[in-house]
Enzyme design. Structure first.
Site, PDB file in Angstrom:
ATOM      1  N   GLU A 157      31.726  42.860  33.103  1.00 41.33           N
ATOM      2  CA  GLU A 157      32.391  41.686  33.696  1.00 41.33           C
ATOM      3  C   GLU A 157      31.472  40.843  34.594  1.00 41.33           C
ATOM      4  O   GLU A 157      31.780  40.548  35.737  1.00 41.33           O
ATOM      5  CB  GLU A 157      33.634  42.163  34.479  1.00 41.33           C
ATOM      6  CG  GLU A 157      34.578  42.965  33.601  1.00 41.33           C
ATOM      7  CD  GLU A 157      35.757  43.566  34.357  1.00 41.33           C
ATOM      8  OE1 GLU A 157      35.921  43.284  35.545  1.00 41.33           O
ATOM      9  OE2 GLU A 157      36.516  44.334  33.738  1.00 41.33           O
ATOM     10  N   GLU A 262      39.028  48.181  25.580  1.00 42.51           N
ATOM     11  CA  GLU A 262      40.074  48.482  26.577  1.00 42.51           C
ATOM     12  C   GLU A 262      41.427  47.919  26.115  1.00 42.51           C
ATOM     13  O   GLU A 262      42.154  47.285  26.843  1.00 42.51           O
ATOM     14  CB  GLU A 262      39.684  47.907  27.946  1.00 42.51           C
ATOM     15  CG  GLU A 262      38.324  48.372  28.435  1.00 42.51           C
ATOM     16  CD  GLU A 262      37.982  47.896  29.825  1.00 42.51           C
ATOM     17  OE1 GLU A 262      38.871  47.378  30.537  1.00 42.51           O
ATOM     18  OE2 GLU A 262      36.819  48.062  30.249  1.00 42.51           O
TER      19      GLU A 262
END
Ligand code: G3I
Length: 384
Positions: A157, A262
């Site tokens: 991220e 995810e």
């Protein structure tokens, strides 16, 4: 690669209208010829304190990701102090069950203690000192599991929603090249491990463009980079199958492997309005935001099933570049989405319910795989 959106639409229609195939197999069997399929595990699951879940985990999945125990905070909480017990249990559990193991995550702006970026007096470290701290952490953690953890989310991220680099302490202190160093350190520590860049929201065009530019810079610098983790956190309406296809295609066109890392589908309303100061209105808003405290209505179960079927149709369409699909949790009760963005909600984002039983979405995913099993490679698909 040159797939058309018409093909994606056809595949999605095919998947969601799949005739009832034999759903007898498990997820790992159904996709064994296409990609690995797995889940993120929390500490209680690989501590094997809940035997019922063991059968579910070992029968359904062939790859496992550490949901939390390998993040900087839990594994390296203080200077010179490493807590490996939980990560050791995760790796031992995965080896016992012959799983492809994924370490999550080495460099992230979150769950990283503030001491990492400070000197002994609490002042910000300089570039050289933080690079050495990053090197030491990565070499210690990746080196400990060399040859045992098969892939690492090296950087997690690093991008903002507009595709620019996040203004994290990593970037502020080291500079934009902190990512390159992280990947090189990981490769030095385990030259055989797969190394991934992992992020959410890559299905949005601006962030996807930023990620593509970032990855091209890493490739130009000859950084050891195996693939991209598209986290896949979605809702019943977002992202569209076409956006998922475009995202996979964007990174595959760079010659990178692609993983869905995810995956979960939030079925609850997003918090679109400011929460009122009035208690009654807050209660009403709360009920609206947590509409299914006692169970998911059949109509929503069916929407969730259709949603997962259309996503897996796309993953199967790109099975030549998709190496892995990992769910972010095993059962609905395990999911972080029961507490994000609002604590204490009852969400239903995964394929198995709180009792560990398969939901209609599980059958829909198996049926999608069965339907594709009957389609010869590159056979024009008939849309029912
Ligand atoms: O382990 C401590 C426990 O000792 C303490 O008593 C308890 C009380 O606060 O906290 C426990 O740590 C929590 C940890 O999960 C383990 O349960 C942290 O507070 C909590 O913030 C942490 O949440 C995790 C979150 O990442 C932040 O690390 C979620 O479980 C996890 O699902 C979520 O996963 C992230 C991925 O790593 C990156 N992509 C997004 C995804 C969802 O946010």
């Amino acid at each position: 690669m040159n797939r058309t959106s018409a093909c994606t639409a056809a595949l999605v229609l095919l998947a969601v209208s799949a005739a009832s195939a034999d759903p007898g197999s498990t997820l790992r069997e159904a996709f064994q010829d296409h990609f690995l399929i797995g889940a993120a595990l929390n500490a209680s699951q690989f501590a094997e304190t809940a035997p019922a879940r063991q059968d579910l985990i070992t029968s359904q999945f062939n790859t496992l990701t550490a949901e939390n125990v390998m993040k900087w905070q839990p594994i390296h909480p203080r200077p010179g102090q490493y807590h490996f017990a939980a990560a050791d249990r995760f790796v031992a559990y995965g080896e016992r069950h012959d799983m492809f193991l994924v370490g999550h995550t080495l460099v992230w702006h979150s769950q990283t203690p503030s001491w990492v970026f400070q000197d002994d007096s609490g002042n910000p470290l300089d570039r050289a000192a933080l690079l050495e701290r990053m090197r030491e952490h990565i070499h210690t953690v990746v080196g400990r599991y060399r040859g045992r953890v098969h892939g690492w989310d090296v950087v997690n991220e690093a991008l903002n929603e507009d595709g620019s680099l996040r203004d994290s302490p990593w970037r502020r202190i080291i500079g934009d090249d902190y990512l390159e160093h992280a990947f090189r350190f990981a490769h030095e520590a385990d030259p055989d491990a797969e190394l991934y860049y992992n992020d959410y929201g890559l299905e949005s065009e601006a962030k996807r463009r930023g990620a593509r530019a970032l990855l091209q810079r890493l490739q130009a610098a000859e950084v050891p980079l195996t693939g991209v983790g598209i986290q896949g956190h979605g809702s019943l309406d977002w992202p569209s199958p076409q956006a998922v296809a475009d995202t996979i295609e964007t990174f595959a066109d760079l010659g990178l492997r692609v993983m869905i890392t995810e995956l979960d589908i939030c079925v609850l309303p997003s918090r679109s309005r400011r929460v009122s100061a009035d208690i009654a209105q807050r209660q009403q808003a709360g009920d609206r935001l947590n509409p299914y405290p006692d169970g998911l209505p059949d109509a929503v179960q069916r929407r969730l099933a259709r949603r997962y079927a259309e996503l897996f149709a796309v993953y199967l369409q790109y099975r030549d570049v998709v190496d892995r699909v990992t769910f972010w949790g095993v059962t609905d009760g395990d999911s972080w989405l029961n507490n994000f963005p609002i604590r204490g909600r009852t969400n239903y984002p995964l394929l198995f319910d709180r009792a560990g039983q398969p939901k209609p979405a599980y059958q829909a995913v198996l049926e999608t795989a069965a339907r594709f099993a009957n389609v010869e490679e590159d056979t024009p698909l008939s849309v029912p």
